[in-house]
Each structure stands twice: as structure tokens, then as C-alpha cells.
Scaffold this active site. Structure first.
Site, mmCIF file in Angstrom:
data_model
loop_
_atom_site.group_PDB
_atom_site.id
_atom_site.type_symbol
_atom_site.label_atom_id
_atom_site.label_comp_id
_atom_site.label_asym_id
_atom_site.label_seq_id
_atom_site.Cartn_x
_atom_site.Cartn_y
_atom_site.Cartn_z
ATOM 1 N N ASN A 15 0.851 -1.190 0.000
ATOM 2 C CA ASN A 15 0.000 0.000 0.000
ATOM 3 C C ASN A 15 0.890 1.246 0.000
ATOM 4 O O ASN A 15 1.702 1.425 0.918
ATOM 5 C CB ASN A 15 -0.905 -0.035 1.243
ATOM 6 C CG ASN A 15 -1.836 1.151 1.319
ATOM 7 O OD1 ASN A 15 -1.431 2.280 1.084
ATOM 8 N ND2 ASN A 15 -3.088 0.911 1.669
ATOM 9 N N HIS A 18 0.914 6.236 1.884
ATOM 10 C CA HIS A 18 1.622 7.200 2.728
ATOM 11 C C HIS A 18 2.846 7.816 2.071
ATOM 12 O O HIS A 18 3.436 8.746 2.612
ATOM 13 C CB HIS A 18 1.894 6.590 4.101
ATOM 14 C CG HIS A 18 0.586 6.301 4.790
ATOM 15 N ND1 HIS A 18 -0.325 7.292 5.040
ATOM 16 C CD2 HIS A 18 0.003 5.131 5.177
ATOM 17 C CE1 HIS A 18 -1.417 6.753 5.586
ATOM 18 N NE2 HIS A 18 -1.233 5.442 5.675
ATOM 19 N N HIS A 51 -5.659 3.633 -1.672
ATOM 20 C CA HIS A 51 -6.982 4.003 -1.172
ATOM 21 C C HIS A 51 -7.261 5.450 -1.574
ATOM 22 O O HIS A 51 -6.609 6.371 -1.075
ATOM 23 C CB HIS A 51 -6.980 3.854 0.359
ATOM 24 C CG HIS A 51 -8.298 4.130 1.014
ATOM 25 N ND1 HIS A 51 -8.465 4.070 2.373
ATOM 26 C CD2 HIS A 51 -9.500 4.467 0.509
ATOM 27 C CE1 HIS A 51 -9.729 4.361 2.679
ATOM 28 N NE2 HIS A 51 -10.377 4.616 1.557
ATOM 29 N N ARG A 53 -9.303 8.190 -0.924
ATOM 30 C CA ARG A 53 -10.293 8.611 0.074
ATOM 31 C C ARG A 53 -11.120 9.769 -0.450
ATOM 32 O O ARG A 53 -10.669 10.543 -1.295
ATOM 33 C CB ARG A 53 -9.600 9.010 1.384
ATOM 34 C CG ARG A 53 -8.930 7.851 2.096
ATOM 35 C CD ARG A 53 -8.398 8.289 3.446
ATOM 36 N NE ARG A 53 -9.458 8.447 4.397
ATOM 37 C CZ ARG A 53 -9.737 7.583 5.384
ATOM 38 N NH1 ARG A 53 -8.994 6.502 5.544
ATOM 39 N NH2 ARG A 53 -10.731 7.800 6.214
ATOM 40 N N ARG A 57 -6.891 12.820 0.975
ATOM 41 C CA ARG A 57 -5.815 13.246 1.873
ATOM 42 C C ARG A 57 -4.460 12.633 1.495
ATOM 43 O O ARG A 57 -3.428 13.150 1.867
ATOM 44 C CB ARG A 57 -6.147 12.919 3.326
ATOM 45 C CG ARG A 57 -6.103 11.445 3.640
ATOM 46 C CD ARG A 57 -6.290 11.201 5.106
ATOM 47 N NE ARG A 57 -7.656 11.434 5.525
ATOM 48 C CZ ARG A 57 -8.194 10.842 6.602
ATOM 49 N NH1 ARG A 57 -7.465 10.035 7.351
ATOM 50 N NH2 ARG A 57 -9.441 11.054 6.929
ATOM 51 N N GLU A 78 -8.710 0.531 -3.129
ATOM 52 C CA GLU A 78 -9.551 0.598 -1.923
ATOM 53 C C GLU A 78 -10.497 1.772 -2.048
ATOM 54 O O GLU A 78 -10.071 2.889 -2.385
ATOM 55 C CB GLU A 78 -8.680 0.793 -0.680
ATOM 56 C CG GLU A 78 -7.987 -0.459 -0.238
ATOM 57 C CD GLU A 78 -7.196 -0.223 1.033
ATOM 58 O OE1 GLU A 78 -7.361 0.822 1.692
ATOM 59 O OE2 GLU A 78 -6.385 -1.083 1.361
ATOM 60 N N THR A 109 -8.492 3.564 8.602
ATOM 61 C CA THR A 109 -9.720 2.777 8.564
ATOM 62 C C THR A 109 -9.837 2.007 9.881
ATOM 63 O O THR A 109 -9.095 1.068 10.126
ATOM 64 C CB THR A 109 -9.693 1.819 7.353
ATOM 65 O OG1 THR A 109 -9.282 2.563 6.209
ATOM 66 C CG2 THR A 109 -11.055 1.220 7.105
ATOM 67 N N GLU A 159 -11.155 -9.235 3.212
ATOM 68 C CA GLU A 159 -9.898 -8.936 3.881
ATOM 69 C C GLU A 159 -10.223 -8.763 5.353
ATOM 70 O O GLU A 159 -11.054 -7.920 5.720
ATOM 71 C CB GLU A 159 -9.273 -7.665 3.302
ATOM 72 C CG GLU A 159 -7.945 -7.329 3.976
ATOM 73 C CD GLU A 159 -7.134 -6.300 3.197
ATOM 74 O OE1 GLU A 159 -7.132 -6.341 1.951
ATOM 75 O OE2 GLU A 159 -6.499 -5.466 3.856
ATOM 76 N N HIS A 198 -3.886 -4.383 7.771
ATOM 77 C CA HIS A 198 -3.982 -3.213 8.636
ATOM 78 C C HIS A 198 -3.021 -3.310 9.815
ATOM 79 O O HIS A 198 -3.156 -4.191 10.660
ATOM 80 C CB HIS A 198 -5.395 -2.934 9.162
ATOM 81 C CG HIS A 198 -5.582 -1.467 9.441
ATOM 82 N ND1 HIS A 198 -5.082 -0.860 10.553
ATOM 83 C CD2 HIS A 198 -6.137 -0.488 8.697
ATOM 84 C CE1 HIS A 198 -5.349 0.434 10.498
ATOM 85 N NE2 HIS A 198 -5.973 0.690 9.386
HETATM 86 N N1 PXP Z 1 -6.034 -3.106 4.056
HETATM 87 C C1 PXP Z 1 -7.014 -2.170 4.117
HETATM 88 C C2 PXP Z 1 -8.371 -2.569 3.664
HETATM 89 C C3 PXP Z 1 -6.744 -0.866 4.560
HETATM 90 O O1 PXP Z 1 -7.739 0.047 4.614
HETATM 91 C C4 PXP Z 1 -5.430 -0.527 4.914
HETATM 92 C C5 PXP Z 1 -5.119 0.869 5.349
HETATM 93 O O2 PXP Z 1 -5.372 1.743 4.328
HETATM 94 C C6 PXP Z 1 -4.448 -1.504 4.804
HETATM 95 C C7 PXP Z 1 -4.776 -2.794 4.398
HETATM 96 C C8 PXP Z 1 -3.005 -1.224 5.111
HETATM 97 O O3 PXP Z 1 -2.861 -0.887 6.447
HETATM 98 P P1 PXP Z 1 -1.465 -0.324 6.951
HETATM 99 O O4 PXP Z 1 -1.192 0.914 6.168
HETATM 100 O O5 PXP Z 1 -1.706 -0.067 8.394
HETATM 101 O O6 PXP Z 1 -0.443 -1.392 6.698
#
Ligand code: PXP
Length: 250
Positions: A15, A18, A51, A53, A57, A78, A109, A159, A198
Site C-alpha cells: 500500500n 503514505h 486508497h 479517500r 488526503r 480501496e 480505517t 480482507e 492493517h
Molecule cells: N487493508 C485495508 C483494507 C486498509 O484500509 C489498509 C489501510 O489503508 C491496509 C490494508 C493497510 O494498512 P497499513 O497501512 O496499516 O499497513
């Protein structure tokens, strides 16, 4: 080793949200989330997750377009179940869409979707995404009723939210891990592909990888943070090693 499940390698979805968070802090173009995605691809990621949003952001619309144009591994988009996000998903046709709950004020989330309460709202989005050829995942807590409802509503996969497991300590973490274990087993019994994500980091990933039914992890925040110190390729390599170690221990 269990003789019921084949010992498959866990896919790693990286992901890159960030990277965009850091970029947006200055409002410019650096660091570029596409560059991170291409580096992750090079480093062995099996997919990229982003994602978009509602408040944009981190990831922005152009990021999704650029990711779709340039990466060679599947994009997991996402999204909240809104008409705006559905239209964007259908216009880009990512390999998969993971529907997540979204609250404007939350930092991340916070919990899984309520498939039971949201059944009538969610169903048309799932159907529309699938009609566009997009495989649909639902981000839920490891709750038997939510898993059952996810199967009934026609999701291709779920998930399971690992946040509660990661945040818990000691005995509480053991209990949360057991919850993930029984949830994943229940998904498999319903023939529902099961992913996890997550908050996963080096300390917490291995034990989840030992749960044989999980076939994909989506990991972002920790990897991007760790990349500051060791580089994204090294962070991904170490995460991959720990995932493989956990899986080999079954
Ligand atoms: N899976 C989903 C569905 C999420 O919403 C997120 C956070 O955006 C993640 C995985 C990844 O989480 P993290 O960034 O904490 O590793």
C-alpha cells in the site's frame, strides 16, 4: 503441516498511500507514489494497493490513472461504497476493489464494514464492480456473522482487519490471533478467498502468516515508515522473508 490446505505462498500487496501523504505535506510532486509502486514491483510485491479517500488526503485521482498506466502487477483499489468511487473504479478497471468503511474524521480505517446492516446499500456496488470485471473484496472484522454475510452478498473475497490483533498486547493479542485463525478457517469453509491487512509490521506478520488460509496481505504504513531507514526494497524483502518464514512453519 496441515494435510487439508496446499502450502501456497502469501501474496504481498504494498500500500503506497503514505508516500502520497508525505508528498501532500508540501503540496508538490515528491515523493512520487508511482515511483514507490514501481520500486515495490521491482522488489517483489505481488500487487499495489491504493486508497482513494473521499477527502483525497493522500492518493489523488491522477495517482490512480498513473498507477494503472505504468504498473505491471495488479492494482487493488480501496474505496468507500459511493457513486463517485464506483464511477472512478469502473473508468480504470483495476484488478480488484476492496470496499472499506470510511469516516471523514478517522486517522485510518478503524474497523471493518458492517455487511449485515449495510447489505442493501452495498449489494448494487458489488454487482456493478463485478459486471465491470473487477473482483470485489470486503474489508471486515473477523466476525462469523460478517463473514457469512460477505459470502451471501456475493463478494469474491474478504480482507480481515488485523488492527485489533496488532494493537493488543499479551494474552489479548493471542485471543485476537485466534479470532483471525477461526475467521480465516470459516472463510475457507465457505470457499471465500481470505486476505489480511492493517497495521501489520515485522513483529506481527509472522504469526498471521502461520494461518494457512490467508493468501494475501496488504501492508502499507509500516513499510513506508521503515523505508525511510532501510529503503523500500529492503523493507519489502524483510517483510517477504518473515511472511515466508511464518508460512513455512505451518
Ligand atoms: N487493508 C485495508 C483494507 C486498509 O484500509 C489498509 C489501510 O489503508 C491496509 C490494508 C493497510 O494498512 P497499513 O497501512 O496499516 O499497513
Amino acid at each position: 503441516m496441515s494435510n487439508k490446505m496446499p502450502l501456497h505462498k502469501i501474496r504481498l500487496g504494498v500500500n503506497i498511500d503514505h508516500v502520497a501523504t508525505v508528498r501532500n505535506a508540501r503540496g508538490g510532486v515528491e515523493p512520487d507514489p508511482l515511483r514507490a509502486a514501481l520500486l515495490a514491483q521491482e522488489a517483489g510485491a505481488d500487487g499495489i494497493t491504493a486508497h482513494l479517500r473521499e477527502d483525497r488526503r493522500h492518493i489523488k485521482d491522477e495517482d490512480i490513472a498513473r498507477l494503472m498506466a505504468h504498473i505491471n502487477i495488479p492494482l487493488n483499489f480501496e474505496m468507500a461504497a459511493t457513486d463517485e468511487m464506483l464511477a472512478i473504479a469502473i473508468s480504470h478497471k483495476p484488478a480488484s476493489a476492496c470496499i472499506v468503511p470510511e469516516k471523514r474524521q478517522e486517522l485510518t480505517t478503524e474497523g471493518g464494514l458492517d455487511i449485515i446492516g449495510g447489505y442493501d446499500h452495498l449489494k448494487p456496488y458489488i454487482v456493478a464492480l463485478q459486471e465491470a470485471g473487477i473482483s470485489v473484496s470486503l474489508f471486515i472484522d473477523a466476525d462469523v456473522r460478517q463473514i457469512k454475510a460477505s459470502k451471501e452478498i456475493g463478494a469474491d473475497k474478504v480482507e480481515l482487519h488485523t488492527g485489533a490483533y496488532v494493537d493488543a498486547l499479551g494474552e489479548k493479542r493471542v485471543n485476537q490471533l485466534e479470532r483471525l485463525r477461526s475467521g480465516a478457517a470459516y472463510c475457507a469453509s465457505l470457499d471465500l478467498e481470505v486476505h489480511a491487512g492493517h497495521g501489520l509490521n515485522y513483529q506481527t506478520v509472522e504469526a498471521v502468516a502461520e494461518i494457512p488460509e490467508f493468501c494475501e496481505f496488504n501492508i502499507g504504513h509500516f513499510l513506508i515508515g521503515e523505508a525511510i531507514f532501510v529503503g523500500l526494497d529492503q523493507a519489502i524483502a524483510e517483510m517477504r522473508r518473515l511472511m515466508d518464514k511464518g508460512r513455512a512453519a505451518i
